[in-house]
Design a protein around this motif. Structure first.
Motif, PDB file in Angstrom:
ATOM      1  N   LYS A   1       1.956   2.873  -3.379  1.00  7.49           N
ATOM      2  CA  LYS A   1       0.984   3.589  -4.219  1.00  7.49           C
ATOM      3  C   LYS A   1       1.073   3.161  -5.687  1.00  7.49           C
ATOM      4  O   LYS A   1       0.969   3.971  -6.595  1.00  7.49           O
ATOM      5  CB  LYS A   1       1.166   5.105  -4.080  1.00  7.49           C
ATOM      6  CG  LYS A   1       0.909   5.609  -2.669  1.00  7.49           C
ATOM      7  CD  LYS A   1       1.014   7.117  -2.578  1.00  7.49           C
ATOM      8  CE  LYS A   1       0.714   7.588  -1.161  1.00  7.49           C
ATOM      9  NZ  LYS A   1       0.802   9.055  -1.018  1.00  7.49           N
ATOM     10  N   ASP A   2       1.283   1.867  -5.874  1.00  8.15           N
ATOM     11  CA  ASP A   2       1.359   1.294  -7.216  1.00  8.15           C
ATOM     12  C   ASP A   2       0.085   0.478  -7.446  1.00  8.15           C
ATOM     13  O   ASP A   2      -0.043  -0.665  -7.006  1.00  8.15           O
ATOM     14  CB  ASP A   2       2.597   0.403  -7.330  1.00  8.15           C
ATOM     15  CG  ASP A   2       2.829  -0.104  -8.747  1.00  8.15           C
ATOM     16  OD1 ASP A   2       1.839  -0.250  -9.491  1.00  8.15           O
ATOM     17  OD2 ASP A   2       3.999  -0.364  -9.102  1.00  8.15           O
ATOM     18  N   ALA A   3      -0.895   1.096  -8.131  1.00 12.71           N
ATOM     19  CA  ALA A   3      -2.203   0.469  -8.294  1.00 12.71           C
ATOM     20  C   ALA A   3      -2.109  -0.849  -9.059  1.00 12.71           C
ATOM     21  O   ALA A   3      -2.780  -1.833  -8.713  1.00 12.71           O
ATOM     22  CB  ALA A   3      -3.157   1.424  -9.000  1.00 12.71           C
TER      23      ALA A   3
ATOM     24  N   ASP B   1      -8.375   6.491  -6.063  1.00 13.67           N
ATOM     25  CA  ASP B   1      -7.259   6.465  -7.022  1.00 13.67           C
ATOM     26  C   ASP B   1      -7.263   5.216  -7.907  1.00 13.67           C
ATOM     27  O   ASP B   1      -6.407   5.067  -8.777  1.00 13.67           O
ATOM     28  CB  ASP B   1      -5.921   6.534  -6.280  1.00 13.67           C
ATOM     29  CG  ASP B   1      -5.731   7.867  -5.561  1.00 13.67           C
ATOM     30  OD1 ASP B   1      -6.194   8.884  -6.096  1.00 13.67           O
ATOM     31  OD2 ASP B   1      -5.138   7.871  -4.468  1.00 13.67           O
TER      32      ASP B   1
ATOM     33  N   LEU C   1      -0.797  -3.541  -6.843  1.00 14.00           N
ATOM     34  CA  LEU C   1      -1.813  -3.853  -5.838  1.00 14.00           C
ATOM     35  C   LEU C   1      -2.884  -4.780  -6.428  1.00 14.00           C
ATOM     36  O   LEU C   1      -3.248  -5.790  -5.820  1.00 14.00           O
ATOM     37  CB  LEU C   1      -2.455  -2.561  -5.331  1.00 14.00           C
ATOM     38  CG  LEU C   1      -3.580  -2.698  -4.306  1.00 14.00           C
ATOM     39  CD1 LEU C   1      -3.049  -3.283  -3.005  1.00 14.00           C
ATOM     40  CD2 LEU C   1      -4.231  -1.346  -4.054  1.00 14.00           C
TER      41      LEU C   1
ATOM     42  N   SER D   1      -8.902   4.222   1.965  1.00 18.92           N
ATOM     43  CA  SER D   1      -8.217   5.515   1.866  1.00 18.92           C
ATOM     44  C   SER D   1      -7.703   5.818   0.463  1.00 18.92           C
ATOM     45  O   SER D   1      -7.436   6.975   0.129  1.00 18.92           O
ATOM     46  CB  SER D   1      -7.059   5.582   2.862  1.00 18.92           C
ATOM     47  OG  SER D   1      -6.094   4.585   2.568  1.00 18.92           O
ATOM     48  N   ILE D   2      -7.564   4.784  -0.384  1.00 17.86           N
ATOM     49  CA  ILE D   2      -7.004   5.005  -1.728  1.00 17.86           C
ATOM     50  C   ILE D   2      -7.982   4.620  -2.832  1.00 17.86           C
ATOM     51  O   ILE D   2      -7.631   4.626  -4.006  1.00 17.86           O
ATOM     52  CB  ILE D   2      -5.698   4.201  -1.919  1.00 17.86           C
ATOM     53  CG1 ILE D   2      -5.969   2.694  -1.780  1.00 17.86           C
ATOM     54  CG2 ILE D   2      -4.623   4.653  -0.952  1.00 17.86           C
ATOM     55  CD1 ILE D   2      -4.810   1.838  -2.253  1.00 17.86           C
TER      56      ILE D   2
ATOM     57  N   LEU E   1       0.811  -1.217   0.000  1.00 14.92           N
ATOM     58  CA  LEU E   1       0.000   0.000   0.000  1.00 14.92           C
ATOM     59  C   LEU E   1       0.848   1.272   0.000  1.00 14.92           C
ATOM     60  O   LEU E   1       0.537   2.230  -0.720  1.00 14.92           O
ATOM     61  CB  LEU E   1      -0.974   0.004   1.186  1.00 14.92           C
ATOM     62  CG  LEU E   1      -2.151  -0.972   1.087  1.00 14.92           C
ATOM     63  CD1 LEU E   1      -2.995  -0.903   2.355  1.00 14.92           C
ATOM     64  CD2 LEU E   1      -3.009  -0.672  -0.122  1.00 14.92           C
ATOM     65  N   PRO E   2       1.937   1.320   0.805  1.00 12.94           N
ATOM     66  CA  PRO E   2       2.747   2.557   0.803  1.00 12.94           C
ATOM     67  C   PRO E   2       3.398   2.861  -0.550  1.00 12.94           C
ATOM     68  O   PRO E   2       3.780   4.002  -0.803  1.00 12.94           O
ATOM     69  CB  PRO E   2       3.818   2.271   1.869  1.00 12.94           C
ATOM     70  CG  PRO E   2       3.235   1.207   2.739  1.00 12.94           C
ATOM     71  CD  PRO E   2       2.413   0.367   1.818  1.00 12.94           C
TER      72      PRO E   2
END
Length: 566
Positions: A349-351, A388, A354, A384-385, A346-347
């Motif tokens: 931020k690579d969708a 995005d 993920l 939280s994401i 999660l940190p």
């Protein structure tokens, strides 16, 4: 997958009388017909209700076995009896009656109000025929209950011309029994008097009525208005936005001296200088409306148990489990170690990474991957994401929500209005249809199709091509200025778009929230094969799961759209 214009098809028709399958014994039918409905309606209705209870059939099934004259006499006599108690137009009665039969509701008069009541004795629709107002109960939620209660009525489904009808959803919080009174709590030796109120707010096209809401207004040190789009964002973003505004207001001197402690003032200065925070020590941002936050002393906020405003603003809380209480839809949860495996990245931020990792854990050989938030634990990790992530990977809204959002989108598109549609060129009509398709695809969490026009001949409205991902509509109907052709074009676009949605779920990713329906589509398409009119006949074509689903969906969307225009 073809949508055919029924009026132009040479289909073998069978008398409706021959298609009727009796659900009652001859003795039961004779027992009902012993009474003259015109001369003794009360006895006739009592016997009808008696048969309903003993035979486990509904009123619509019983009335379908009567001849048309007897059925019309029954409607006329019921209407006359109701008119003795309430003011009611015959046309309104017929609409009310049709709705009650479709939803297995009893019509009762209570203190001047005309109520439609379900088998659980819940008033689903309540009408004041004098004031021309009414309410439709969509559902209810009770604090600490895992399931919501739904009445199986969709938003916007019941409307009467000239009536102001509100769709309502009731929420009962932990203090609902204290509604209308004062709750006294003691915090750190100080007594606080908190009014417990009933709140009514518009959320998601419904009037959400909340019982047992604490009113902290008297003790809030600040009330902050945030952006109107708050209803579609997560609670964390609400708090960060409100806290930033609170800090700016403090810097600008909009609060009385002494409102905040020295430590709080220091924190507010840091936030005003760019630090991101959801709150400051000692204060809790309390949701008091769609776009309003109150800063309440934390100890007081904790002392009064309540449903948070952010819970109310999240539509998933209302429709969690809607239309899907069957066990087929309960998906197994990932283990704690699997969730930890996902949370590791999660940190970053690579969708893409993920999505790959979640799909890896959910892999079922021979089936497309599921929506990445279909697992409850994963959904919480993604909160939280979520904004995005491309919606194509996320679970789609329930059908009831899709229908409401699509019909609302249609009503907001000026050039979709028939009077506007008649005045625009063919090319402009194609642009409008493409824009509508793009909007529908976004709502349904599927890729958008290219909308094309083609001469298809009489009887053919259009089709969806999976290979080219195109929706093709008969150009003769698009170019026509008749209202019937206009209606057919819109219904066809929605119908074929639903087929695109079915295919996306069957072959690309399961985003539909009802897994049982996907199983039916799969059986229809893959195991038994699609059954076209040429080889199987119109009746079989029409009743197969993918066509029945697409037809019902498009009809519901179009009905909701027309109701909004009325």
């Amino acid at each position: 997958m073809m949508l055919f214009c029924k009026q132009n098809m040479d289909v073998l028709t069978v008398s409706s009388e021959n298609l009727k399958q009796s659900v009652l014994s001859p003795n039961e039918i004779d027992y009902l017909r012993e009474v003259d409905v015109m001369n003794d309606f009360e006895t006739y209705q009592n016997r009808l209700n008696e048969i309903k209870e003993l035979s486990c059939v509904n009123e619509k099934q019983i009335l379908s076995l009567l001849d048309s004259l007897e059925r019309e006499q029954y409607f006329s006599q019921e209407y006359e009896e109701l008119c003795k108690q309430v003011s009611l137009e015959r046309e309104d009665y017929q609409k009310i009656k049709d709705f009650s039969l479709d939803h297995n509701l009893d019509i009762k008069v209570n203190s001047g109000s005309l109520d439609l009541i379900n088998e659980d004795k819940v008033v689903v629709v309540s009408l004041d025929s004098v004031q021309k107002t009414g309410e439709v109960l969509i559902g209810e939620h009770y604090y600490r209950r895992t399931e919501n209660y739904y009445t199986n009525v969709q938003r916007g489904e019941f409307r009467l011309p000239g009536y102001e009808i509100k769709d309502t959803y009731n929420v009962y919080g932990p203090n609902s029994s204290l509604t209308g009174s004062i709750k006294v709590v003691e915090v750190n030796g100080t007594k606080y008097e908190i009014p417990i109120v009933k709140e009514e707010r518009q959320y998601h096209g419904m009037l959400v009525r909340t019982y047992g809401t604490p009113d902290f207004k008297k003790y809030a040190v600040a009330t902050i208005s945030i952006k109107e789009d708050a209803v579609i964002r997560d609670a964390s973003s609400h708090k960060k936005e409100a806290t930033r505004i609170l800090a700016q207001n403090f810097i600008e001197g909009k609060h009385f001296p002494g409102t905040f402690t020295e430590q709080q003032e220091l924190a507010l200065r840091e936030i005003a200088n760019g630090k991101v925070a959801e709150t400051i020590l000692g204060l809790t941002p309390h949701h008091s409306g769609n776009a309003e936050m109150q800063y309440v002393p934390t100890d007081l906020h904790k002392a009064v148990n309540h449903l948070g405003g952010s819970w109310l603003m999240n539509e998933k809380n209302y429709f969690k489990g809607f239309e899907c209480h069957d066990t087929e839809q309960i998906r197994s949860n990932l283990s704690s170690s699997q969730l930890e495996y996902i949370s590791e990245i999660l940190p970053l931020k690579d969708a893409d990474l993920l999505i790959d990792r979640i799909d890896e854990l959910n892999d079922m050989e021979g089936f497309p991957p599921k929506a990445i938030d279909s697992d409850e634990g994963v959904a919480k990790l993604l909160e939280s994401i979520q904004h995005d992530i491309n919606p194509l990977y996320l679970e789609a809204p329930q059908d009831a929500v899709q229908i409401e959002e699509i019909s609302e989108t249609m009503s907001c598109m000026k050039e979709l209005n028939y009077n506007e549609w008649k005045e625009i060129s063919f090319d402009k009509r194609m642009e409008v249809l493409q824009e509508l398709e793009n909007n529908i695809a976004e709502i349904a969490h599927r890729p958008s199709c290219e909308v094309c026009a083609k001469k298809l001949g009489d009887g053919h409205m259009g089709y969806y091509s999976q290979d080219s991902n195109k929706i093709v509509i008969n150009s003769d109907f698009i170019s026509s200025n008749s209202e019937k052709a206009y209606n057919n074009v819109l219904e066809t676009l929605v119908h074929e778009g639903r087929h695109a949605y079915q295919c996306y779920n069957l072959y690309e990713r399961e985003v539909h929230p009802r897994q049982g329906e996907i199983s039916n589509w799969r059986m229809n398409e893959i195991e038994y094969g699609y059954q076209d009119v040429k080889h199987f006949g119109f009746k079989i074509y029409e009743m197969q799961p993918v066509e029945a689903d697409a037809r019902a969906f498009s009809e519901d969307v179009f009905k909701s759209y027309m109701d909004k225009k009325a």
